[in-house]
Design a protein around this motif. Structure first.
Motif, short mmCIF file in Angstrom:
data_model
loop_
_atom_site.label_atom_id
_atom_site.label_comp_id
_atom_site.label_asym_id
_atom_site.label_seq_id
_atom_site.Cartn_x
_atom_site.Cartn_y
_atom_site.Cartn_z
N GLY A 1 0.82 -1.20 0.00
CA GLY A 1 0.00 0.00 0.00
C GLY A 1 0.86 1.25 0.00
O GLY A 1 2.10 1.18 -0.01
N LEU A 2 0.18 2.39 0.01
CA LEU A 2 0.87 3.67 -0.06
C LEU A 2 0.14 4.69 0.80
O LEU A 2 -1.09 4.84 0.71
N THR A 3 0.88 5.40 1.64
CA THR A 3 0.35 6.52 2.42
C THR A 3 1.11 7.78 2.02
O THR A 3 2.34 7.78 2.02
N LEU A 4 0.37 8.83 1.67
CA LEU A 4 0.96 10.08 1.23
C LEU A 4 0.51 11.22 2.13
O LEU A 4 -0.63 11.21 2.61
N VAL A 5 1.40 12.19 2.36
CA VAL A 5 1.02 13.36 3.15
C VAL A 5 1.64 14.60 2.53
O VAL A 5 2.81 14.60 2.15
N ALA A 6 0.81 15.63 2.37
CA ALA A 6 1.28 16.92 1.86
C ALA A 6 1.38 17.89 3.03
O ALA A 6 0.44 18.03 3.81
N GLU A 7 2.52 18.55 3.16
CA GLU A 7 2.75 19.50 4.26
C GLU A 7 2.69 20.92 3.72
O GLU A 7 3.24 21.22 2.65
N THR A 8 2.02 21.81 4.46
CA THR A 8 1.90 23.20 4.04
C THR A 8 2.95 24.08 4.72
O THR A 8 3.61 23.66 5.67
N THR A 9 3.04 25.31 4.24
CA THR A 9 4.02 26.26 4.79
C THR A 9 3.68 26.66 6.22
O THR A 9 4.54 27.15 6.95
N GLU A 10 2.42 26.44 6.65
CA GLU A 10 2.00 26.81 8.01
C GLU A 10 1.92 25.61 8.95
O GLU A 10 1.41 25.72 10.06
N GLY A 11 2.38 24.44 8.48
CA GLY A 11 2.37 23.27 9.36
C GLY A 11 1.09 22.47 9.33
O GLY A 11 0.81 21.72 10.26
N GLY B 1 -8.93 21.18 1.29
CA GLY B 1 -8.21 22.23 2.01
C GLY B 1 -8.52 22.30 3.49
O GLY B 1 -8.95 21.33 4.12
N GLY B 2 -8.28 23.48 4.05
CA GLY B 2 -8.40 23.66 5.49
C GLY B 2 -7.06 23.46 6.18
O GLY B 2 -6.04 23.18 5.55
N CYS B 3 -7.06 23.62 7.49
CA CYS B 3 -5.82 23.49 8.27
C CYS B 3 -5.62 22.08 8.80
O CYS B 3 -4.53 21.72 9.24
N VAL B 4 -6.70 21.29 8.85
CA VAL B 4 -6.59 19.88 9.23
C VAL B 4 -7.33 19.07 8.17
O VAL B 4 -8.30 19.54 7.58
N ASP B 5 -6.88 17.85 7.93
CA ASP B 5 -7.51 17.04 6.89
C ASP B 5 -8.71 16.27 7.45
O ASP B 5 -9.04 16.36 8.64
N SER B 6 -9.34 15.50 6.59
CA SER B 6 -10.59 14.82 6.97
C SER B 6 -10.42 13.89 8.15
O SER B 6 -11.26 13.83 9.05
N PHE C 1 -1.30 19.47 7.46
CA PHE C 1 -1.02 18.20 6.79
C PHE C 1 -2.29 17.65 6.17
O PHE C 1 -3.35 17.64 6.79
N TYR C 2 -2.16 17.17 4.91
CA TYR C 2 -3.25 16.48 4.23
C TYR C 2 -2.76 15.08 3.87
O TYR C 2 -1.74 14.93 3.21
N ALA C 3 -3.50 14.07 4.31
CA ALA C 3 -3.06 12.70 4.09
C ALA C 3 -4.08 11.90 3.29
O ALA C 3 -5.28 12.15 3.34
N ALA C 4 -3.57 10.92 2.55
CA ALA C 4 -4.42 9.99 1.80
C ALA C 4 -3.66 8.68 1.66
O ALA C 4 -2.43 8.66 1.73
N VAL D 1 -4.23 10.52 -6.57
CA VAL D 1 -5.47 11.25 -6.86
C VAL D 1 -6.21 11.57 -5.57
O VAL D 1 -6.74 12.68 -5.39
N TYR D 2 -6.27 10.60 -4.65
CA TYR D 2 -6.93 10.83 -3.36
C TYR D 2 -6.25 11.98 -2.60
O TYR D 2 -6.91 12.79 -1.95
N LEU D 3 -4.91 12.04 -2.68
CA LEU D 3 -4.19 13.12 -1.99
C LEU D 3 -4.56 14.47 -2.60
O LEU D 3 -4.79 15.45 -1.88
N LEU D 4 -4.62 14.54 -3.93
CA LEU D 4 -4.98 15.79 -4.59
C LEU D 4 -6.41 16.20 -4.22
O LEU D 4 -6.69 17.40 -4.07
N GLU D 5 -7.29 15.24 -4.06
CA GLU D 5 -8.66 15.55 -3.64
C GLU D 5 -8.67 16.12 -2.21
O GLU D 5 -9.43 17.05 -1.91
N GLU D 6 -7.83 15.57 -1.36
CA GLU D 6 -7.75 16.06 0.03
C GLU D 6 -7.18 17.47 0.06
O GLU D 6 -7.64 18.33 0.83
N ILE D 7 -6.20 17.74 -0.80
CA ILE D 7 -5.64 19.09 -0.90
C ILE D 7 -6.70 20.06 -1.42
O ILE D 7 -6.81 21.20 -0.96
N PHE D 8 -7.51 19.60 -2.37
CA PHE D 8 -8.59 20.44 -2.91
C PHE D 8 -9.59 20.83 -1.82
O PHE D 8 -10.03 21.98 -1.76
#
Length: 376
Positions: free
Chosen positions: A240-250, A289-294, A252-255, A280-287
């Motif tokens: 499997g694969l777990t991805l996390v995108a980190e923002t400039t303000e700290g 948005g917000g300061c905390v992910d789902s 995190f969006y994970a999928a 694709v799921y990660l990009l949807e989570e980034i879309f």
């Protein structure tokens, strides 16, 4: 024990109700648990959650009727300390970790929990996702990550598990209020492609497929491959694969995605398809948005309520059904209402407006105090 218990019906959101009853000290009664099903009553994994609560509390009184369709819970004091728990294989360790993360800051002794079972499946947030996305949220409320650790000792895929996880969390007398309304921009993507009891090359195929999607978005991408061997790789094959995108303000969006378990009717999973879909799921989570992910919304709202008697604010994307029900239950147990409003876009940011509609959640903490923890 003389107070009238809060009463609910059905098996939905059982964990939320047990967590809030434990923290509020209010008795809880749940009736008609799958009373009309062919197999009525509590499932084995729900009974496993109740046993876990019994281990980290002292003096809890739990009564389940003969058919398992009725539960009466009088919570005891949160003790914590060293515990070991064998998680039911129907749900992953992440399902049980979500309970511990809500309660651990308020135990008498720092929590050192060893959990065994399934670390990665297709149903619950994996241990990797919780480590990469939810743990940083908990750190914001604790004020430090000193003593906060989540370590995968053994990795275990569904359905047979064989994984082992160590979770450590310090306890606090009070939590910090949260002010997190500017998510910032995504600056980097990290991830872990894991494999158990399969060829290591499978992880590389997953990584290449994910990068084929994500490389068009930003350059700073690193996906680690994790191939545990022998006893550390659990009892079932999987990847499997777990991805996390980190923002400039700290923020995190994970999928994530996991392969179909051994013996599944869906057949084998193609590594390339899994890698692309996880991206694709990660990009949807980034879309969204917000300061905390789902996956972190529920913990965030709970700890905001349990903070000091001060205003807490957080920006989120659209709320999940799980979070919406959490807000309703918080109202029942703590009589706290959130102010939920659409976060307006400033005129200067209009050209930069990207993604889905954002919400601003505001509440005043109840000043929850850990009576077992001395003021330092």
């Amino acid at each position: 024990m003389g107070t009238k218990p809060l009463t609910y019906e059905g098996c939905n959101f059982l964990r939320q109700r047990l967590i809030l009853a434990t923290l509020s000290g209010k008795a809880l009664k749940i009736k008609n648990i799958r009373s009309k099903d062919d197999n009525p009553g509590l499932k084995d994994f729900e009974a496993s959650v109740i046993r876990l609560l019994d281990k980290i509390t002292n003096g809890s009184n739990i009564v389940v009727n003969e058919t398992g369709t009725s539960l009466l819970y009088h919570p005891g004091l949160l003790i914590g300390g060293n515990i070991e728990h064998e998680c039911n294989l129907q749900r992953s360790i992440g399902y049980f970790l979500e309970v511990l993360m809500c309660l651990a800051p308020f135990t008498k002794k720092p929590l050192h929990a060893t959990l065994t079972g399934v670390t990665n499946d297709q149903v619950d947030p994996s241990v990797d996702m919780i480590k990469l996305s939810t743990l940083p949220v908990l750190k914001r409320f604790l004020g430090t990550d000193d003593g906060l650790e989540l370590k995968i000792v053994k990795r275990g895929s569904a359905p047979e598990g064989g994984g082992e996880v160590l979770f450590q969390c310090p306890c606090r007398q009070k939590l910090r209020p949260l002010h997190f309304t500017q998510p910032g921009k995504v600056k980097r993507i990290r991830g872990v492609a894991w494999v158990t009891r399969m060829a290591p090359a499978t992880a590389n195929r997953v990584v290449d497929a994910a990068r084929s999607v994500l490389n068009t978005c930003l350059p700073d991408i690193y996906i680690y491959t994790d191939h545990m061997k022998g006893p550390q790789s659990g009892k079932s094959p999987g990847f499997g694969l777990t991805l996390v995108a980190e923002t400039t303000e700290g923020g995190f969006y994970a999928a994530e995605m996991a392969s179909n378990p051994k013996g599944s009717d869906k057949g084998p999973t193609v590594p390339e398809d899994l890698g692309k879909q996880a991206a694709v799921y990660l990009l949807e989570e980034i879309f969204k948005g917000g300061c905390v992910d789902s996956v972190s919304q529920g913990l965030t709202t709970l700890l905001m309520v349990l903070g000091q008697q001060d205003v807490s604010k957080v920006q989120t994307g659209q709320l999940t059904q799980y979070t919406i029900q959490y807000l309703r239950h918080i109202r029942d147990f703590f009589q706290v209402l959130f102010k939920v409003e659409v976060d307006p876009v400033k005129e200067e940011d209009e050209d930069l407006k990207k993604g889905g509609e954002k919400l601003l959640l505001t509440c005043v903490g109840v000043g929850y105090s850990n009576l077992s923890k001395k003021v330092s």
